[in-house]
Design a protein around this motif. Structure first.
Motif, PDB file in Angstrom:
ATOM      1  N   MET A 164       0.844  -1.193   0.000  1.00 30.63           N
ATOM      2  CA  MET A 164       0.000   0.000   0.000  1.00 30.63           C
ATOM      3  C   MET A 164       0.882   1.247   0.000  1.00 30.63           C
ATOM      4  O   MET A 164       1.654   1.465   0.928  1.00 30.63           O
ATOM      5  N   ASP A 165       0.761   2.044  -1.030  1.00 27.22           N
ATOM      6  CA  ASP A 165       1.481   3.314  -1.105  1.00 27.22           C
ATOM      7  C   ASP A 165       0.457   4.425  -0.896  1.00 27.22           C
ATOM      8  O   ASP A 165      -0.178   4.893  -1.845  1.00 27.22           O
ATOM      9  N   LEU A 166       0.292   4.844   0.365  1.00 28.12           N
ATOM     10  CA  LEU A 166      -0.722   5.834   0.685  1.00 28.12           C
ATOM     11  C   LEU A 166      -0.355   7.221   0.164  1.00 28.12           C
ATOM     12  O   LEU A 166      -1.241   8.048  -0.063  1.00 28.12           O
ATOM     13  N   THR A 167       0.924   7.459  -0.028  1.00 23.14           N
ATOM     14  CA  THR A 167       1.351   8.759  -0.536  1.00 23.14           C
ATOM     15  C   THR A 167       0.990   8.913  -2.010  1.00 23.14           C
ATOM     16  O   THR A 167       0.428   9.930  -2.427  1.00 23.14           O
ATOM     17  N   ARG A 168       1.304   7.894  -2.779  1.00 23.59           N
ATOM     18  CA  ARG A 168       1.001   7.916  -4.214  1.00 23.59           C
ATOM     19  C   ARG A 168      -0.410   7.409  -4.509  1.00 23.59           C
ATOM     20  O   ARG A 168      -0.857   7.442  -5.646  1.00 23.59           O
ATOM     21  N   ARG A 169      -1.074   6.907  -3.462  1.00 20.50           N
ATOM     22  CA  ARG A 169      -2.448   6.406  -3.572  1.00 20.50           C
ATOM     23  C   ARG A 169      -2.548   5.270  -4.582  1.00 20.50           C
ATOM     24  O   ARG A 169      -3.399   5.258  -5.466  1.00 20.50           O
ATOM     25  N   ILE A 170      -1.663   4.286  -4.400  1.00 23.85           N
ATOM     26  CA  ILE A 170      -1.625   3.128  -5.288  1.00 23.85           C
ATOM     27  C   ILE A 170      -1.548   1.851  -4.457  1.00 23.85           C
ATOM     28  O   ILE A 170      -0.816   1.778  -3.469  1.00 23.85           O
ATOM     29  N   TRP A 171      -2.310   0.871  -4.878  1.00 26.38           N
ATOM     30  CA  TRP A 171      -2.299  -0.454  -4.244  1.00 26.38           C
ATOM     31  C   TRP A 171      -1.722  -1.449  -5.245  1.00 26.38           C
ATOM     32  O   TRP A 171      -2.262  -1.621  -6.335  1.00 26.38           O
ATOM     33  N   PHE A 172      -0.635  -2.111  -4.869  1.00 32.10           N
ATOM     34  CA  PHE A 172      -0.003  -3.108  -5.720  1.00 32.10           C
ATOM     35  C   PHE A 172      -0.458  -4.493  -5.302  1.00 32.10           C
ATOM     36  O   PHE A 172      -0.387  -4.854  -4.127  1.00 32.10           O
TER      37      PHE A 172
END
Length: 272
Positions: free
Chosen positions: A118-126
């Motif tokens: 979870m990349d909450l800064t970039r708002r991306i879920w891998f």
């Protein structure tokens, strides 16, 4: 089932029929059909390689499967569902359900979600592993970020939605909690957990004005035909688009007639 010493070339049609019949006693028609399809593919490969004289699965009828019609929650039902979630005594499980509603993801992907992805800064879920067998990326809305930021599991577990009894393991199955919150919300009819995903797609098309192509990408449908089940919901969006074009043509015609209507700058054709 066929016996460890049984040779592939010795398997007959009646053996396959008994095997599929046994599977059907303990599993759904769809599962039995998948077993038959897999076994048939293996036999066809044997025929191609010259190992088998024929495919004993050929001609064996499939079981009739349920139509599996999807149930889409209405906007009013979605509102009641979220309110019921807020009042439920299992907030961690409710967070998983709300995450599924906000993202439209599959249950398996949500329950396997890890904080490291979870990349909450970039708002991306891998998602390193999905149903298609390929890694995928999904965007996270502001509501998703707010939801994830409040979860206590960020400091306590590698799993975004851990088991309430053991934080080292992921949440196993929220179906009972989902049934409970549906009842609390007064939502009638048969609603499956997977229908949360259908509801997300339906809202995107019928209320958020998104195209079927966009919904296909959001849900990671490999086949565009899968997304076409929502095509009837695009009718209102298409009707608005058609009317908008008609309005532009009408204004252009009125302007040409000198009826006092002027064409706005953003309606004028772009210079080539």
């Amino acid at each position: 089932f066929f016996g460890a010493e049984r040779r592939l070339c010795d398997i007959q049609r009646r053996d396959v029929e008994r095997f599929i019949g046994a599977v059907r006693k303990t599993h759904s028609p769809a599962t039995a059909n998948r077993f038959l399809s897999l076994l048939s593919a293996m036999m066809r490969r044997g025929v191609t390689l010259g190992v088998l004289p024929d495919n004993p699965c050929r001609g064996i009828p499939r079981f009739r499967e349920s139509s599996g019609k999807s149930r889409y929650l209405s906007l009013e039902e979605v509102g009641r569902l979220v309110v019921a979630m807020d009042k439920d005594p299992a907030p961690s499980v409710m967070a998983a359900l709300r995450f599924m509603l906000l993202t439209g993801c599959r249950r398996s992907n949500a329950l396997r979600a890890r904080w490291e992805h979870m990349d909450l800064t970039r708002r991306i879920w891998f998602m390193p592993m999905t149903k298609s067998g390929k890694p995928q990326y999904s965007p996270l809305s502001e509501e998703c970020i707010a939801l994830l930021s409040q979860l206590k599991s960020r400091q306590a577990s590698p799993w975004v939605f851990p088991s309430p009894t053991d934080s080292t393991k992921p949440l196993l199955d929220p179906r009972k909690a989902f049934a409970r919150v549906l009842a609390a919300a007064g939502i009638k009819g048969h609603v499956r957990l997977h229908d949360i995903r259908h509801t997300h797609a339906a809202l995107a098309v019928s209320h958020a004005g998104q195209t079927l192509f966009t919904v296909q990408k959001l849900l990671h449908h490999a086949n565009p035909q899968t997304t076409m089940i929502y095509s009837h919901m695009a009718n209102s969006t298409l009707a608005r688009a058609s009317q908008a074009v008609s309005d532009v043509i009408t204004r252009a015609t009125q302007a040409a007639k000198g009826d006092g209507v002027e064409i706005a700058a953003d309606e004028a054709p772009l210079a080539r």
